[in-house]
Design a protein around this motif. Structure first.
Motif, PDB file in Angstrom:
ATOM      1  N   LEU A  72       0.948  -0.687   0.327  1.00 32.48           N
ATOM      2  CA  LEU A  72       0.016   0.015  -0.301  1.00 32.48           C
ATOM      3  C   LEU A  72       1.037   1.487   0.323  1.00 32.48           C
ATOM      4  O   LEU A  72       0.556   2.092  -1.237  1.00 32.48           O
ATOM      5  CB  LEU A  72      -0.945   0.271   1.038  1.00 32.48           C
ATOM      6  N   VAL A  73       1.715   0.987   1.043  1.00 34.03           N
ATOM      7  CA  VAL A  73       3.386   2.280   0.119  1.00 34.03           C
ATOM      8  C   VAL A  73       3.655   2.669  -0.752  1.00 34.03           C
ATOM      9  O   VAL A  73       3.685   3.869  -1.466  1.00 34.03           O
ATOM     10  CB  VAL A  73       3.828   2.074   1.525  1.00 34.03           C
ATOM     11  N   GLU A  74       3.683   1.216  -1.213  1.00 31.72           N
ATOM     12  CA  GLU A  74       4.350   1.568  -2.427  1.00 31.72           C
ATOM     13  C   GLU A  74       3.680   1.755  -3.520  1.00 31.72           C
ATOM     14  O   GLU A  74       4.316   2.638  -4.625  1.00 31.72           O
ATOM     15  CB  GLU A  74       4.795  -0.137  -3.034  1.00 31.72           C
ATOM     16  N   GLN A  75       2.351   2.049  -3.548  1.00 28.20           N
ATOM     17  CA  GLN A  75       1.424   2.457  -4.420  1.00 28.20           C
ATOM     18  C   GLN A  75       0.658   3.461  -4.530  1.00 28.20           C
ATOM     19  O   GLN A  75      -0.157   4.066  -5.236  1.00 28.20           O
ATOM     20  CB  GLN A  75       0.592   1.430  -4.498  1.00 28.20           C
ATOM     21  N   ILE A 109      -8.951   3.225   4.261  1.00 29.08           N
ATOM     22  CA  ILE A 109      -8.263   2.772   3.216  1.00 29.08           C
ATOM     23  C   ILE A 109      -8.196   2.693   1.552  1.00 29.08           C
ATOM     24  O   ILE A 109      -7.424   2.912   1.437  1.00 29.08           O
ATOM     25  CB  ILE A 109      -6.708   2.380   4.079  1.00 29.08           C
ATOM     26  N   ILE A 110      -8.433   0.842   2.085  1.00 31.92           N
ATOM     27  CA  ILE A 110      -8.994   0.589   0.625  1.00 31.92           C
ATOM     28  C   ILE A 110     -10.375  -0.719   0.260  1.00 31.92           C
ATOM     29  O   ILE A 110     -10.241  -0.666   1.728  1.00 31.92           O
ATOM     30  CB  ILE A 110      -7.255  -0.388   0.123  1.00 31.92           C
ATOM     31  N   SER A 111     -10.983  -0.699  -0.804  1.00 29.11           N
ATOM     32  CA  SER A 111     -11.833  -1.134  -0.202  1.00 29.11           C
ATOM     33  C   SER A 111     -11.277  -2.486  -0.580  1.00 29.11           C
ATOM     34  O   SER A 111      -9.982  -3.620  -1.095  1.00 29.11           O
ATOM     35  CB  SER A 111     -12.542  -1.509  -1.855  1.00 29.11           C
ATOM     36  N   GLU A 112     -12.076  -4.085   0.041  1.00 33.48           N
ATOM     37  CA  GLU A 112     -12.000  -5.591  -0.061  1.00 33.48           C
ATOM     38  C   GLU A 112     -11.251  -5.700  -1.170  1.00 33.48           C
ATOM     39  O   GLU A 112     -10.507  -6.383  -1.592  1.00 33.48           O
ATOM     40  CB  GLU A 112     -13.574  -5.956   0.065  1.00 33.48           C
ATOM     41  N   LEU A 137      -8.529  -4.276  -2.702  1.00 35.46           N
ATOM     42  CA  LEU A 137      -7.184  -5.246  -1.941  1.00 35.46           C
ATOM     43  C   LEU A 137      -6.565  -6.571  -2.155  1.00 35.46           C
ATOM     44  O   LEU A 137      -5.983  -7.021  -2.517  1.00 35.46           O
ATOM     45  CB  LEU A 137      -7.614  -4.826   0.030  1.00 35.46           C
ATOM     46  N   THR A 138      -8.014  -7.523  -2.414  1.00 37.83           N
ATOM     47  CA  THR A 138      -7.717  -8.910  -3.272  1.00 37.83           C
ATOM     48  C   THR A 138      -7.448  -8.730  -4.714  1.00 37.83           C
ATOM     49  O   THR A 138      -6.153  -9.259  -4.981  1.00 37.83           O
ATOM     50  CB  THR A 138      -8.941  -9.565  -3.048  1.00 37.83           C
ATOM     51  N   GLU A 139      -7.338  -7.669  -5.147  1.00 37.29           N
ATOM     52  CA  GLU A 139      -6.686  -7.491  -7.323  1.00 37.29           C
ATOM     53  C   GLU A 139      -5.349  -7.200  -6.641  1.00 37.29           C
ATOM     54  O   GLU A 139      -4.536  -8.160  -7.173  1.00 37.29           O
ATOM     55  CB  GLU A 139      -7.506  -6.564  -6.851  1.00 37.29           C
ATOM     56  N   LEU A 140      -4.838  -6.392  -5.528  1.00 45.69           N
ATOM     57  CA  LEU A 140      -3.745  -5.788  -5.486  1.00 45.69           C
ATOM     58  C   LEU A 140      -2.810  -7.052  -4.833  1.00 45.69           C
ATOM     59  O   LEU A 140      -1.658  -7.231  -5.393  1.00 45.69           O
ATOM     60  CB  LEU A 140      -4.116  -4.939  -4.334  1.00 45.69           C
ATOM     61  N   LEU A 141      -3.690  -7.758  -3.572  1.00 48.00           N
ATOM     62  CA  LEU A 141      -2.517  -8.493  -3.480  1.00 48.00           C
ATOM     63  C   LEU A 141      -2.026 -10.370  -4.750  1.00 48.00           C
ATOM     64  O   LEU A 141      -1.321 -11.007  -4.991  1.00 48.00           O
ATOM     65  CB  LEU A 141      -3.127  -9.480  -2.502  1.00 48.00           C
ATOM     66  N   SER A 142      -3.811 -10.551  -5.498  1.00 48.37           N
ATOM     67  CA  SER A 142      -3.649 -11.301  -6.753  1.00 48.37           C
ATOM     68  C   SER A 142      -2.297 -11.054  -7.800  1.00 48.37           C
ATOM     69  O   SER A 142      -1.192 -12.088  -7.895  1.00 48.37           O
ATOM     70  CB  SER A 142      -4.474 -11.588  -7.153  1.00 48.37           C
TER      71      SER A 142
END
Length: 567
Positions: free
Chosen positions: A12-15, A46-49, A52-57
């Motif tokens: 999240l910091v990098e993005q 801070i971010i939608s669920e 968040l799952t899209e970023l992690l994927s």
């Protein structure tokens, strides 16, 4: 879990979605409160669920899946115990060969992956899914599966043969590589548990042998063989039981304790589980604790009228001590909980200190001792007396310190209930004095002592009347002229051809009067106290109580004599 949080925070910091200072603060808050870091990010907007799952994927290179559009294979989902699915927030989607596809909210949780491999004996292919969708799927899958498994199991057990043939089928599936999709481990456990409940067993023993896993049930106090499971099923069955009980499945060298609940036919039963490492694996004993036993009340415990009146009179007192004595497995806990159930009113503060807490009762404050951290009966009792209790129940008086505090508590306004391991009621007095308690304290605090044993009850459907030989009656102090109809066991389907169904207490009650107080203070022997109670107070010994019940046709002479040999 910590590395997963750090990974999300760094991402999240990098993005550029959140500053590092804010992430550090939320990481600390998540660690302190035990709240999921992802859930915390969503709650703070801070971010939608979904984002968040899209970023992690994308970051982890794992597929992202939506359970709304995916059809979950319920048989594959059933391979994972519900407790484990809820603990790790995951659900099995499909199994192909040795590989299990699993949707996870935290795919980096190595503990979850290791546990999955242990329980499924195969490889795990994780995919990412939102926690909300996983929670919804868990509720849908396990609710329907629990009902279906219970229905199928009950159907199989109550089939035409009345035996456990369905358990054989489940074992065969467990041994067959092609049968994993049927969830045979789950079915083996469920059928074993339901069989024990149906046969009114008090314990299930799983005993690893050199060539098999032997299952025995304790029914009416006697162990009977139930089944022999192939050695190949030992590890998956015992591992599942440990997961259900909340134990560490990686530890087999140390004894462990746990518990779980089963709800069947609108009845909730607690299982207290103990695992002991032995030569050929881990011996498991599951104690069935039926919540229905709590509401039986004093009137249904097997007291004769003259005993129940004395007991009820003492229970109404605002202070004093009531002692229940007997060996392990004689029903002392059931008696104490029945008393507590009658005393359990909104106007009373009732606190117990136990090892372990057997029944969890609404409206009663219960404390479990933990010697590893210094919480013993004595220290727990000393602390709970500062909580302004009206009634205190102590699981067992084991030493002088506990006895001394309990005695003084009963003299300062509390009604104290506790147990001792003695052969009869009168011996409880000498046991307390031998522990070091001053006789005047025992005389002043104890109001009533009750001793008990359990005997098997004759099956009312198949019991057979008969006339014992005169010499047999004479040996036990009775004659045919004493009246009563004598019965012996028969055998029918209702009692599994044993002639007995259920157990009841034979009881000895000694109320403490002025003469007994004088005997206690003068350090009289237990037989002197017992003689006075029988001669002058009309108290019945356990054998006399049992023989009266045998004359009423409830049990047999042989049962009574077997448990009162010391008389």
């Amino acid at each position: 879990m910590a590395s997963f949080r750090q990974r999300i925070a760094s991402l999240l910091v990098e993005q550029g979605i959140a500053p590092k200072e804010q992430m550090d603060k939320l990481l600390a808050e998540s660690s302190k409160n035990g709240q999921g870091f992802g859930q915390l990010l969503i709650e703070r907007s801070i971010i939608s669920e979904t984002k968040l799952t899209e970023l992690l994927s994308k970051e982890l290179g794992l597929p992202l899946i939506s359970l709304v559009k995916y059809r979950i294979d319920s048989n594959s989902a059933q391979l994972i115990p519900e407790r484990m699915a809820r603990q790790y927030q995951l659900i099995a989607l499909h199994k192909r060969g040795d590989q299990l596809l699993v949707a996870m909210a935290d795919p980096l949780n190595i503990f979850a992956i290791d546990d999955l491999k242990a329980i499924t004996q195969g490889t795990v292919a994780p995919v990412i899914c939102s926690e909300t969708e996983i929670r919804r799927a868990i509720e849908q899958i396990y609710a329907s599966q629990a009902q279906a498994v219970a229905a199928r199991a009950a159907e199989g057990i109550e089939g035409p043969d009345g035996d456990i043939g369905t358990l054989d089928t489940a074992i065969a599936l467990l041994l067959n590589e092609g049968g994993e999709e049927e969830g045979p481990v789950v079915r083996v456990i469920n059928l074993m548990v339901i069989e024990a409940i149906r046969r009114h067993a008090s314990d299930i023993h799983l005993e690893p042998m050199a060539t098999c896993l032997k299952v025995r049930l304790r029914i009416d106090g006697h162990l009977v063989d139930s089944h022999k499971l192939p050695k190949a099923v030992q590890n998956p069955v015992l591992t599942r039981l440990k997961i259900m009980s909340g134990m560490d499945i990686t530890e087999w060298r140390q004894p462990q304790d746990g518990r779980f609940k089963v709800r069947l036919d609108e009845k909730e039963i607690d299982f207290r589980v103990s695992v002991l490492p032995i030569t050929h694996g881990g011996k498991v004993v599951m104690r069935l604790l039926d919540q229905a036993n709590l509401s039986v009340g004093l009137d249904h415990l097997g007291f004769l009228p003259q005993s129940i009146e004395r007991f009820k009179e003492v229970v109404k007192r605002p202070y004093g001590m009531i002692l229940v004595t007997g060996p392990t497995g004689s029903g002392k806990s059931t008696t104490l909980y029945s008393i507590l159930n009658e005393l359990n009113k909104p106007t009373r503060n009732i606190i117990t200190v136990e090892d372990p807490v057997e029944y969890q009762v609404e409206g009663i404050i219960q404390m479990q001792v933990n010697p590893d951290i210094g919480l013993t009966f004595a220290s727990g009792l000393r602390s709970l007396l500062r909580q302004s209790p009206d009634v205190v129940m102590i699981g067992e008086i084991r030493d002088f310190e506990t006895a001394d505090i309990a005695m003084k508590a009963s003299l300062t306004g509390q009604l104290v209930l506790s147990t001792l391991h003695t052969n009869d009621a009168a011996s409880a007095v000498t046991r307390l004095v031998d522990m070091g308690v001053e006789p005047f304290l025992v005389a002043s605090s104890v109001c009533l002592i009750e001793a008990q044993r359990l005997v098997r009850k004759l099956c009312s459907k198949c019991r057979q009347p008969y006339q014992p030989e005169p010499e047999v009656l004479e040996r036990i102090g009775l004659t045919a002229a004493d009246g009563g109809t004598f019965y012996r066991p028969g055998g029918c389907r209702m009692c599994n051809q044993t002639g007995f169904r259920g157990r009841m207490g034979i009881i000895e009650v000694i109320p403490i009067d002025e003469k007994i107080r004088e005997l206690i203070v003068s350090r009289a022997q237990s037989w002197e106290i017992k003689t006075h109670a029988v001669t002058n107070l009309g108290a019945l010994t356990m054998r006399q109580d049992g023989l009266k019940k045998a004359q009423l046709g409830v049990t047999t002479f042989e049962e009574v004599i077997a448990v009162t040999t010391e008389e």
